[in-house]
Scaffold this motif. Structure first.
Motif, PDB file in Angstrom:
ATOM      1  N   GLY A 171      72.540  77.987 170.135  1.00 52.46           N
ATOM      2  CA  GLY A 171      72.682  79.419 169.907  1.00 52.46           C
ATOM      3  C   GLY A 171      74.026  79.900 170.374  1.00 52.46           C
ATOM      4  O   GLY A 171      75.053  79.251 170.172  1.00 52.46           O
TER       5      GLY A 171
ATOM      6  N   ASN B  57      75.314  80.012 173.347  1.00 52.20           N
ATOM      7  CA  ASN B  57      75.658  79.572 174.693  1.00 52.20           C
ATOM      8  C   ASN B  57      77.143  79.301 174.849  1.00 52.20           C
ATOM      9  O   ASN B  57      77.708  78.459 174.174  1.00 52.20           O
ATOM     10  CB  ASN B  57      74.864  78.321 175.064  1.00 52.20           C
ATOM     11  CG  ASN B  57      73.416  78.652 175.275  1.00 52.20           C
ATOM     12  OD1 ASN B  57      73.094  79.623 175.944  1.00 52.20           O
ATOM     13  ND2 ASN B  57      72.541  77.880 174.691  1.00 52.20           N
TER      14      ASN B  57
ATOM     15  N   SER C 107      68.060  77.706 171.210  1.00 53.42           N
ATOM     16  CA  SER C 107      68.761  78.142 172.424  1.00 53.42           C
ATOM     17  C   SER C 107      69.960  77.249 172.719  1.00 53.42           C
ATOM     18  O   SER C 107      71.012  77.736 173.112  1.00 53.42           O
ATOM     19  CB  SER C 107      67.801  78.127 173.618  1.00 53.42           C
ATOM     20  OG  SER C 107      68.501  78.431 174.790  1.00 53.42           O
TER      21      SER C 107
ATOM     22  N   ALA D 158      63.765  78.675 177.163  1.00 52.35           N
ATOM     23  CA  ALA D 158      63.456  79.141 175.816  1.00 52.35           C
ATOM     24  C   ALA D 158      62.274  78.362 175.238  1.00 52.35           C
ATOM     25  O   ALA D 158      61.422  78.934 174.551  1.00 52.35           O
ATOM     26  CB  ALA D 158      64.677  79.000 174.906  1.00 52.35           C
TER      27      ALA D 158
ATOM     28  N   TYR E 205      64.613  83.506 171.000  1.00 54.18           N
ATOM     29  CA  TYR E 205      64.643  82.318 171.861  1.00 54.18           C
ATOM     30  C   TYR E 205      66.078  81.921 172.187  1.00 54.18           C
ATOM     31  O   TYR E 205      66.385  81.560 173.318  1.00 54.18           O
ATOM     32  CB  TYR E 205      63.908  81.147 171.203  1.00 54.18           C
ATOM     33  CG  TYR E 205      62.526  81.518 170.732  1.00 54.18           C
ATOM     34  CD1 TYR E 205      61.609  82.106 171.594  1.00 54.18           C
ATOM     35  CD2 TYR E 205      62.142  81.303 169.417  1.00 54.18           C
ATOM     36  CE1 TYR E 205      60.351  82.456 171.162  1.00 54.18           C
ATOM     37  CE2 TYR E 205      60.883  81.649 168.989  1.00 54.18           C
ATOM     38  CZ  TYR E 205      59.986  82.223 169.852  1.00 54.18           C
ATOM     39  OH  TYR E 205      58.740  82.577 169.426  1.00 54.18           O
ATOM     40  N   ALA E 206      66.951  82.012 171.187  1.00 60.83           N
ATOM     41  CA  ALA E 206      68.363  81.704 171.426  1.00 60.83           C
ATOM     42  C   ALA E 206      68.941  82.684 172.438  1.00 60.83           C
ATOM     43  O   ALA E 206      69.653  82.290 173.371  1.00 60.83           O
ATOM     44  CB  ALA E 206      69.150  81.756 170.116  1.00 60.83           C
TER      45      ALA E 206
ATOM     46  N   GLY F 293      68.511  76.745 180.361  1.00 59.18           N
ATOM     47  CA  GLY F 293      68.248  77.865 179.456  1.00 59.18           C
ATOM     48  C   GLY F 293      67.440  77.418 178.246  1.00 59.18           C
ATOM     49  O   GLY F 293      66.526  78.120 177.806  1.00 59.18           O
ATOM     50  N   GLY F 294      67.770  76.240 177.709  1.00 58.38           N
ATOM     51  CA  GLY F 294      66.993  75.695 176.593  1.00 58.38           C
ATOM     52  C   GLY F 294      65.554  75.416 176.989  1.00 58.38           C
ATOM     53  O   GLY F 294      64.617  75.688 176.232  1.00 58.38           O
TER      54      GLY F 294
ATOM     55  N   GLY G  44      67.364  82.041 176.023  1.00 57.94           N
ATOM     56  CA  GLY G  44      67.967  80.864 176.653  1.00 57.94           C
ATOM     57  C   GLY G  44      69.404  81.118 177.063  1.00 57.94           C
ATOM     58  O   GLY G  44      69.839  80.733 178.153  1.00 57.94           O
ATOM     59  N   GLY G  45      70.166  81.808 176.198  1.00 55.57           N
ATOM     60  CA  GLY G  45      71.551  82.147 176.524  1.00 55.57           C
ATOM     61  C   GLY G  45      71.628  83.120 177.690  1.00 55.57           C
ATOM     62  O   GLY G  45      72.482  82.990 178.573  1.00 55.57           O
TER      63      GLY G  45
ATOM     64  N   SER H 287      62.420  76.329 169.714  1.00 53.76           N
ATOM     65  CA  SER H 287      62.984  77.303 170.667  1.00 53.76           C
ATOM     66  C   SER H 287      64.080  76.655 171.503  1.00 53.76           C
ATOM     67  O   SER H 287      65.132  77.253 171.742  1.00 53.76           O
ATOM     68  CB  SER H 287      61.890  77.843 171.577  1.00 53.76           C
ATOM     69  OG  SER H 287      60.899  78.486 170.824  1.00 53.76           O
TER      70      SER H 287
END
Length: 189
Positions: free
Chosen positions: A169, A171, A166, A41, A11-12, A37-38, A15-16, A162
């Motif tokens: 994460g 990002n 994200s 995710a 998920y990270a 992105g989050g 989203g990234g 999630s």
């Protein structure tokens, strides 16, 4: 009871990846792209949760690891969609008057984001949602008897965790551990 998802890195990464795609291909500002992105995710987490929450605890853990492996391979081989999909570096977030280009400044930003998210999660856990989470974890049958939907509670956990993984994460950073090392110093030579 409780659930164990071993796919948080997927998920990270998703989203990234989506944030990097928005920044590099569409020119979105980094902070907006990270939020989108989050949200993407969270949508992926919800989708995975819809499929896996009906499984038993062990099957769910195995399935989430398999999904993480799939997305790891998927992201590495997506160069047909986004150049550099196997590892994109994009501009770090910018706020008026603040520069996060140095590793130290970026590490401080990530710590601030972490603290904000931790406070939000703490408040949620002390409220009615936290009570529902504890009820489902403790006794699923009894939680159903008082009107809670264990599946809905689990889906909420999948989606929110999630989004959080994200958001904090990878990002905007090449190597978050390197940023932290520069912030606190390293005695390792």
């Amino acid at each position: 009871g409780g659930i164990t998802s071993l796919g948080q890195a997927a998920y990270a990464g998703f989203g990234g990846f989506f944030a990097a795609f928005l920044i590099t291909s569409h020119g979105y500002p980094a902070l907006v792209a990270v939020l989108i992105g989050g949200a993407s995710a969270a949508g992926l987490g919800l989708l995975v949760g819809l499929v896996t929450t009906r499984l038993g605890v062990l099957s769910l853990a195995i399935m989430t690891v398999a999904i993480a492996g799939f997305f790891d391979q998927f992201a590495v081989n997506m160069t047909w969609l986004v150049p550099g999909a196997g590892g994109s570096i994009y501009a770090r977030p910018r706020l008026p008057g603040l520069n996060f280009n140095s590793d130290r400044a970026f590490a401080y930003l990530m710590m601030v984001v972490f603290v904000i998210l931790a406070v939000i999660v703490g408040r949620v856990l002390r409220g009615p949602t936290g009570l529902a989470l504890r009820a489902v974890r403790s006794d699923e049958v009894l939680s159903k008897a008082v009107g809670l939907s264990p599946r809905a509670v689990r889906l909420l956990v999948f989606a929110s965790s999630s989004f959080i993984s994200s958001s904090i994460g990878r990002n905007g950073s090449r190597q978050p551990a390197h940023c932290l090392e520069n912030l606190i110093g390293s005695g390792v030579q």
